[in-house]
Design a protein around this motif. Structure first.
Motif: not given
Length: 164
Positions: A113-133
């Motif tokens: 569960e902890a690893n999933d949460y951590k990967r979720w945090i990174v994936a959320s941040a990547e989503h934001v970063a990929n929103t614009s160039k």
């Protein structure tokens, strides 16, 4: 089965707020320009929701998304992050918040569960970063993840103890 009652109010709030304030950190350090930063800021809510689709069986993540929560501490953290011009200061503040959350996870949830949460945090941040160039000219060229964002994401992965 883990649920809201397994955490203090403070712990829950930290778990709940982290994806949004990490996304705010991406916006703060980004070189996307004014329009790009607006696009990234608008993705702060969709980032965690989109990333959570990768973890449909993780009850902790799903319950965090469905909890209402108050916005007061989250808004204070946004202000601390969004209005600081020093990427190192933003990164330092946010990585300390990540370490606090890791301590909570280590004491309350399973490793999976902890690893999933951590990967979720990174994936959320990547989503934001990929929103614009960033970079380029008149919308041509540029990169979705600029060098500051890439460094921030790498530091985030290291702090959370997950690989790329």
């Amino acid at each position: 089965m883990i649920n809201r009652t397994d955490f203090t109010d403070h712990e829950w709030k930290q778990l709940e707020d982290l994806p949004i304030i990490i996304g705010s950190g991406i916006v703060a350090i980004s070189r996307s320009g004014a329009i790009g930063k607006i696009k990234e800021a608008m993705s702060l809510i969709s980032g965690p929701r989109e990333a959570a689709k990768q973890f449909p069986a993780n009850q902790l993540i799903q319950e965090l998304l469905s909890s209402e929560g108050t916005k007061s501490s989250q808004e204070e953290d946004h202000e601390k992050v969004l209005f600081v011009n020093d990427p190192a200061q933003v990164t330092g503040f946010l990585m300390e918040r990540c370490r606090e959350v890791v301590t909570i996870l280590d004491s309350k949830v399973s490793v999976e569960e902890a690893n999933d949460y951590k990967r979720w945090i990174v994936a959320s941040a990547e989503h934001v970063a990929n929103t614009s160039k960033s970079g380029g000219f008149l919308g041509f060229g540029g990169k979705h993840i600029d060098d500051r964002e890439a460094q921030f994401l790498q530091t985030l992965r290291e702090t959370l103890g997950i690989s790329a």
